[in-house]
Each structure stands twice: as structure tokens, then as C-alpha cells.
Design a protein around this motif. Sequence first.
Motif: not given
Length: 90
Positions: A34-38, A40-46, A54-64
Motif C-alpha cells: 500500500l502507498n501512504e494514503t491507502a 492511512h485509509l486501511w488504518a482508519y477502516a481498522e 463516502d466516509e473514507l472519501a470524507d476522511h481523505l479530504t479532511n486529511t490530505y
Amino acid sequence: MKLAPGFRLYDVCGEKVIIAEGIENINFSYMVNLNETAAHLWAYAEAHTTFTIDELADHLTNTYDVDAHTAHTDVNNMIQEWKKLGLIQE
């Protein structure tokens, strides 16, 4: 949706990888890089019992620094790939 049981994110020599654990994943012969972003999203999902694109996309826009449309498209593509690999359950 949720992450399939028995998959964990590890740091191997500075690379983020998902590795299968346990007897239920005995036939899973991949190590998913996984790259850094993926990662990060895996850790969020865990950290969450369930999640949506939508939740993952929102988290992505709030982080990056990424716009909502790009984030949603990228997350959707990533989730589809994770589903193909059996890393996601509906």
C-alpha cells in the motif's frame, strides 16, 4: 462494509503491506503493498467496525489536500480492488 478478518497492516522495511493471518486465510498468497494514503485509509477502516466509501472519501479530504470528487473516485477504485482480493466484506 468492513474489513475481512485475518488481514493486518504491517510495516516491512519501510513499506506498508497487508498480510493474511490465520487458518481462514491459508490460501491467500498475496502480500498487498500500500502507498501512504491507502495505508492511512486501511488504518482508519481498522479503527471502525464498519465504513462506507463516502466516509473514507470524507476522511481523505479532511486529511490530505484533495477535492471531494477525486477522493471519492480514488477511494471507490481502491475499495473495488480490495474487494477483488477478498480484503473487504459487505
